[in-house]
Scaffold this motif. Structure first.
Motif, PDB file in Angstrom:
ATOM      1  N   UNK A  67       6.581 148.756  11.880  1.00 46.82           N
ATOM      2  CA  UNK A  67       5.342 149.161  11.019  1.00 46.82           C
ATOM      3  C   UNK A  67       4.202 148.164  10.964  1.00 46.82           C
ATOM      4  N   UNK A  68       3.048 148.463  10.802  1.00 48.43           N
ATOM      5  CA  UNK A  68       1.836 147.678  10.740  1.00 48.43           C
ATOM      6  C   UNK A  68       1.795 147.262   9.290  1.00 48.43           C
ATOM      7  N   UNK A  69       1.513 146.168   8.903  1.00 52.49           N
ATOM      8  CA  UNK A  69       1.425 145.486   7.472  1.00 52.49           C
ATOM      9  C   UNK A  69      -0.009 145.807   7.027  1.00 52.49           C
ATOM     10  N   UNK A  70      -0.309 146.397   5.870  1.00 54.25           N
ATOM     11  CA  UNK A  70      -1.641 146.834   5.250  1.00 54.25           C
ATOM     12  C   UNK A  70      -2.329 145.139   5.291  1.00 54.25           C
ATOM     13  N   UNK A  71      -3.651 145.326   5.572  1.00 56.13           N
ATOM     14  CA  UNK A  71      -4.451 144.190   5.585  1.00 56.13           C
ATOM     15  C   UNK A  71      -5.754 144.542   5.124  1.00 56.13           C
TER      16      UNK A  71
END
Length: 369
Positions: free
Chosen positions: A291-295
């Motif tokens: 998953x992509x980390x929120x940023x």
């Protein structure tokens, strides 16, 4: 290269007897490093000429109690002429004061107070040099010169950046002249300013108490807007470890300029280096497999567009909702960092995989055939 220079800020630091700026939530529980990093005695980071004759801006940390009382009880003059002031701050983490006098030019701001009198040189406006250019700005400290070179070259080559304002926050690995040498070697860059910013950045940490006491970045956003880039064609906000990208053949500036809002939100995502590869942007071609980390996003803006006059923020524009467009974003290169905030190398337990887009955007752009 049409213009290159080291450009100073005209700042005012109060003597120790005035060093009483309060942190928003107090400093109880802070360790010694956090207390030392808190700026309690800078009155102004910069005093500079506006685009209007006889009007000067003074930008600094929030005044707070004693310093606010001091400035309100002082007599102000510009080149010996009586001056009036009004605070027009849009942020609780920066103070913006407009000072006006009946004079066609502005060279010296004088502050007279029973306890202290001071003369402050007024910096010239740099707005005309960046007018009509696509520009980028950032704040940096001790980032390796290779990183600065690749960051600048990538954005000039892929996004059409023509001007750069680079603030150097008291680097002790090299001087501002070394940064000038790097930027001078970037083909296609028309103008730049390396601006020494010898101030405390603010305490490190993620709590609200600590982040609310970090003032420098917010002041520099106002200085960038009003002294340097308000008349630019476009403004891109990217740190040294961040690389903007978009669909092939399109730049972030074109996307912002073609939008109704004159504004583009750039969502970000971490990219990680190949094991054993040099810690350069081009090595950051791995992504998380799960998953992509929120940023928090970054942005590109038409400064004289629909939102002219609004204060800029690190991750957006005051009062403006995000304005993303399909295919535009930025890669946040994990190990292009001095890890001043936290240890960036703490990711080794993540499952990573190659990212074809990062390979195309970063590796290909930084190593053209």
């Amino acid at each position: 290269m049409s213009s290159t220079q080291i450009t100073p800020l005209s700042f005012c630091v109060m003597p120790s007897r005035f060093a009483v700026r309060d942190a928003p939530f107090g400093i109880e529980g802070w360790d010694a490093a956090a207390k030392n990093a808190f700026d309690d005695n800078t009155l102004f980071h910069d005093v500079f000429q506006s685009a209007d004759p006889g009007v000067v801006y003074a930008v600094g940390p929030p005044l707070k109690r004693t310093l606010r009382t001091f400035i309100k009880n002082a007599q102000l003059q510009i080149d010996g002429m009586p001056a009036t002031m009004r605070e027009i701050s849009q942020s609780k983490r920066a103070c913006l004061i407009e000072i006006s006098a009946d004079t066609p030019h502005a060279h010296t701001l004088t502050i007279r107070h029973p306890q202290l009198s001071v003369n402050i040189a007024i910096s010239p406006s740099a707005l005309p040099r960046y007018a009509g250019l696509n520009t980028m700005f950032t704040l940096s400290r001790n980032n390796t010169l290779d990183w600065v070179r690749d960051w600048a070259r990538y954005h000039v080559d892929t996004q059409g950046v023509e001007g750069i304002v680079l603030y150097d926050n008291a680097s002790d690995h090299y001087g501002a002249d070394a940064l000038c040498d790097v930027l001078s070697g970037i083909g296609g860059l028309k103008t730049f300013d390396v601006v020494p910013a010898p101030f405390q950045y603010g305490p490190a940490g993620m709590s609200r108490e600590l982040t609310s006491a970090r003032y420098l970045q917010f002041a520099l956003l106002e200085i960038t807007r009003l002294r340097f880039l308000q008349q630019a064609a476009g403004v891109l906000n990217m740190d040294i470890d961040e690389m903007a990208h978009g669909p092939a053949g399109q730049t972030v500036f074109e996307a912002a300029q073609n939008s109704d809002a004159g504004f583009l939100t750039l969502p970000g995502s971490w990219r990680y280096p190949q094991p054993g590869a040099p810690l350069l942007h081009e090595s950051h071609i791995l992504r998380r497999a799960d998953m992509e980390e929120p940023m928090y996003p970054k942005w590109c803006l038409v400064p004289d567009g629909p939102h002219c006059g609004k204060s800029w923020r690190t991750h957006g524009i005051k009062g403006l909702p995000d304005q993303p467009q399909e295919g535009f974003g930025f890669f946040h290169c994990r190990m292009v960092s001095e890890s001043w905030h936290y240890d960036r190398s703490e990711y080794t337990d993540l499952a990573l995989e190659p990212d074809p887009l990062a390979m195309d955007v970063l590796a290909a752009a930084l190593n053209p055939v």
